[in-house]
Design an enzyme around this catalytic site. Structure first.
Site, PDB file in Angstrom:
ATOM      1  N   GLU A  44      45.868  50.877  73.037  1.00 28.52           N
ATOM      2  CA  GLU A  44      46.703  51.789  73.817  1.00 28.52           C
ATOM      3  C   GLU A  44      46.221  51.677  75.253  1.00 28.52           C
ATOM      4  O   GLU A  44      45.018  51.765  75.507  1.00 28.52           O
ATOM      5  CB  GLU A  44      46.534  53.238  73.335  1.00 28.52           C
ATOM      6  CG  GLU A  44      47.454  54.177  74.116  1.00 28.52           C
ATOM      7  CD  GLU A  44      47.227  55.664  73.841  1.00 28.52           C
ATOM      8  OE1 GLU A  44      46.209  56.021  73.245  1.00 28.52           O
ATOM      9  OE2 GLU A  44      48.095  56.462  74.246  1.00 28.52           O
ATOM     10  N   ARG A 271      34.105  50.447  62.763  1.00 27.94           N
ATOM     11  CA  ARG A 271      33.999  50.233  64.199  1.00 27.94           C
ATOM     12  C   ARG A 271      32.539  50.054  64.602  1.00 27.94           C
ATOM     13  O   ARG A 271      31.624  50.399  63.879  1.00 27.94           O
ATOM     14  CB  ARG A 271      34.607  51.406  64.944  1.00 27.94           C
ATOM     15  CG  ARG A 271      33.899  52.720  64.666  1.00 27.94           C
ATOM     16  CD  ARG A 271      34.156  53.798  65.721  1.00 27.94           C
ATOM     17  NE  ARG A 271      35.127  53.456  66.696  1.00 27.94           N
ATOM     18  CZ  ARG A 271      36.350  53.964  66.749  1.00 27.94           C
ATOM     19  NH1 ARG A 271      36.729  54.852  65.862  1.00 27.94           N
ATOM     20  NH2 ARG A 271      37.175  53.613  67.694  1.00 27.94           N
ATOM     21  N   LYS A 281      36.703  56.253  74.396  1.00 24.93           N
ATOM     22  CA  LYS A 281      37.402  56.113  75.677  1.00 24.93           C
ATOM     23  C   LYS A 281      37.445  57.445  76.420  1.00 24.93           C
ATOM     24  O   LYS A 281      37.325  57.490  77.627  1.00 24.93           O
ATOM     25  CB  LYS A 281      38.843  55.627  75.430  1.00 24.93           C
ATOM     26  CG  LYS A 281      38.974  54.112  75.370  1.00 24.93           C
ATOM     27  CD  LYS A 281      40.434  53.722  75.569  1.00 24.93           C
ATOM     28  CE  LYS A 281      40.927  52.845  74.444  1.00 24.93           C
ATOM     29  NZ  LYS A 281      42.352  52.533  74.536  1.00 24.93           N
TER      30      LYS A 281
END
Length: 569
Positions: A44, A271, A281
RNA sequence: UGCCCGAUGGUGUAAUGGCAGCACGACAGUUUUUGGUACUGUUUGUCUAGGUUCGAGUCCUGGUCGGGCAACCA
């Protein structure tokens, strides 16, 4: 040497497959997807990419390379309030820099808004979606909890025609934000929260960075993502573990809408987490906005742009990604493994140079005044083909303050009163005298040199230590920036009660040294170019702050330092 | 107290029912005009209790521990 040649992974000395490669191998054996392998990296555009994304990029593009398939770059831009073109640009740059090419397959979820809208219409027509009028509060209340089933919306059985009409008018902009929603009609009692009539479209009168004001309804992730995969012909949709519970919904949309015989398959992996590092983020954005760091590409940031500016190479990051492996188990990688990867790479690639960070003046009293000679230095002992360079030497030089001790402990091998050391590529010298100022601070060391010990003349004399130095009259003045970990504790995400992660910030993570002394060959070093400063570490020219008149170097990483360990004991 | 996932040295990751291996770390040594590099050696591991089997890290059952899921985020 790069592990990638002609876009194909060369390190096939690895004889085992990770679990995703195993799944793909099995799918191929079963003849699925006509033998195609097609992955995608779907960020994104709401922030800069970090080292965790690098793992995903290497995984997805790596998969396409090992199976001779394709990998798309797709921007998952379905929420215009958080996204921006600045991020799109940085993502493109970072993926390219890492060494991957998506060729002409750059896509945006927003490219599919019309198709997705038509699919939503189809869902309504099939009686599998309805327009709901619940408020956010009602939605929450009716959803239930993980242990308590939800309740059906009063609008759930709205006639298809009515939903169709309302949905069309939602698109047309007749309603304000939040007035209506499109929801999938699944099962409010499902033990999986995501199956309790999830929202698939919401009204948002917001300017989108690509579609502008063409739309005022935007699809939600679960609806847009899987169907975008389907539209692009993705075969293996690799994502992180937290989406595991979304998979039934991912498959449900495909069950309702997919017509082709090839359907994407979602596979989840763990992850990357790293010690002393924050990987969200949102939190990285907070560091930038609250000025804990200068920018997204601050060399202390775990962003790809930060690592690049710090002096990390694409090869080192790809090697790191390969080393950490891929599995479903939660993991915390020691940041020292990343540091190992860059040292290993730069040891082979970076030319050596001499630089003194904390200068101490040395006068060689028996060296003729006003004279200078040119010595030869090896550029890279690991790469003889890099050849040699010229280094000037004269009566006055700088040495590292740490390389002299007036009252040395037992294991200190370097210079001390009465002791001899070799000046790298020059002569063996002996410390004869120490000059101090009125505060007792050492300001100068006076030595004598032995002209018979010149480097390269077959001198057999051995000394305990060889130290680096820089010729004083020809030295370049530079700023050097040393970095320490940004956080004090291994797991910065957890803070003391009532505090947020910023309470774990290391206030001493940036150390700027002025008036460091560099050997003259460093003059004109290119932006971003990396060097090993002998005995100190790897350094690179800062891409933002450095100029030919006032050079600025960043320390990428120190050399492994066994003296530091001895010294600590 | 629902559903989903996971558990192999300090940290990661392999072993596809058949000798628990590799990398990083740590420790010791050799080489060295970088206390770097390279090389050699040492060290430490299958969460637990049962079961299946000639044989289980792997398959089955129970437990324990850890993670995820209740944004009109992705």
């Amino acid at each position: 040497m790069s592990d990638y040649k002609d876009g194909v992974k060369m390190s096939e000395n690895k004889e085992s497959l990770n679990f995703i490669e195993q799944i793909i191998t099995d799918d191929l054996k079963e003849g699925k997807n006509d033998g195609r392998v097609h992955t995608r990296f779907p960020p994104e555009p709401n922030g800069y990419l970090h080292i965790g994304h690098a793992k995903s990029i290497c995984l997805n593009f790596g998969l396409s390379q090992t199976f001779q398939g394709k990998c798309n770059l797709r921007f998952d831009d379905t929420n215009p309030v958080k996204e921006d073109v600045e991020y799109v640009d940085s993502i493109r740059e970072d993926v390219h820099w890492l060494g991957f090419d998506w060729e002409d397959r750059e896509f945006f979820a927003s490219d599919y808004f019309e198709k997705l809208y038509q699919m939503a219409v189809k869902l309504i027509q099939k009686g599998k979606a309805y327009v709901c009028e619940c408020s956010p509060e009602q939605i929450r209340e009716f959803r239930g909890t993980p242990t308590v089933p939800g309740k059906e919306s009063p609008y759930r059985n709205r006639p298809v025609e009515e939903s169709l009409d309302l949905f069309q008018r939602m698109r047309a902009g007749e309603f304000e934000d939040g007035k209506y929603l499109l929801r999938a009609k699944i099962d409010m009692a499902s033990p999986n929260m995501h199956m309790r009539d999830p929202i698939i479209y919401r009204i948002r009168h917001t300017h989108h960075h690509r579609t502008g004001d063409a739309w005022c309804i935007y699809p939600m992730y679960d609806f847009a993502h899987g169907l975008s995969d389907y539209i692009e012909g993705i075969t293996h949709s690799v994502c992180t573990l937290e989406f595991e519970v979304h998979r039934p919904l991912y498959d449900w949309f495909l069950d309702q809408l997919a017509e082709a015989n090839s359907r994407p398959r979602q596979i989840e992996f763990a992850r990357l987490n790293m010690t002393y590092t924050i990987m969200s983020k949102r939190k990285l954005l907070q560091l930038v906005e609250q000025n804990h760091v200068d920018s997204w590409d601050d060399p202390r940031m775990p962003t790809i742009s930060g690592l690049r500016r710090r002096g990390y190479t694409p090869d080192s990051i790809r090697k790191f990604a390969e080393r950490i492996g891929v599995a479903k188990r939660e993991n915390i990688i020691d940041v020292s493994l990343l540091e190992f990867s860059i040292r290993e790479d730069l040891n082979k690639k970076a030319n050596r140079a001499m630089a003194v960070l904390n200068p101490l003046k040395m006068v060689i009293t028996n060296y003729p005044e006003g004279e200078q000679e040119i010595l030869e230095a090896i550029n890279n002992p690991e790469k003889p083909e890099e050849g040699k360079r010229k280094v000037p030497f004269s009566r006055e030089i700088y040495i590292e303050r740490d390389d002299f001790m007036e009252d040395p402990p037992k294991k200190f091998f370097r210079l001390a009163p009465g002791r001899e050391v070799r000046l790298k590529y020059a002569y063996i010298i002996k410390c004869e005298d120490v000059v101090k100022d009125e505060n007792g601070e050492i300001v100068e060391i006076r030595c004598t040199y032995d002209p018979t010990t010149k480097s390269g003349t077959g001198c057999k004399k051995k000394v305990k230590s060889t130290i680096h130095w820089v010729n004083a009259p020809t030295a370049i003045d530079a700023e050097v920036r040393l970095f320490d970990r940004l956080f004090l504790n291994e797991n910065p995400d957890v803070a003391e009660d009532g505090k947020d992660f910023t309470s774990n910030i290391n206030s001493d993570s940036l150390n700027i040294l002025e008036h460091c002394k560099l050997e003259p060959s460093l003059n004109g070093a290119a932006s971003g170019q990396g060097f090993q400063f002998e005995r100190l570490g790897y350094f690179c020219v800062d891409s933002k702050l450095s100029s030919p008149e006032s050079p600025v170097f960043n320390r990428t990483v120190t050399l492994k330092d066994s003296w530091a360990k001895i010294n600590k004991k």
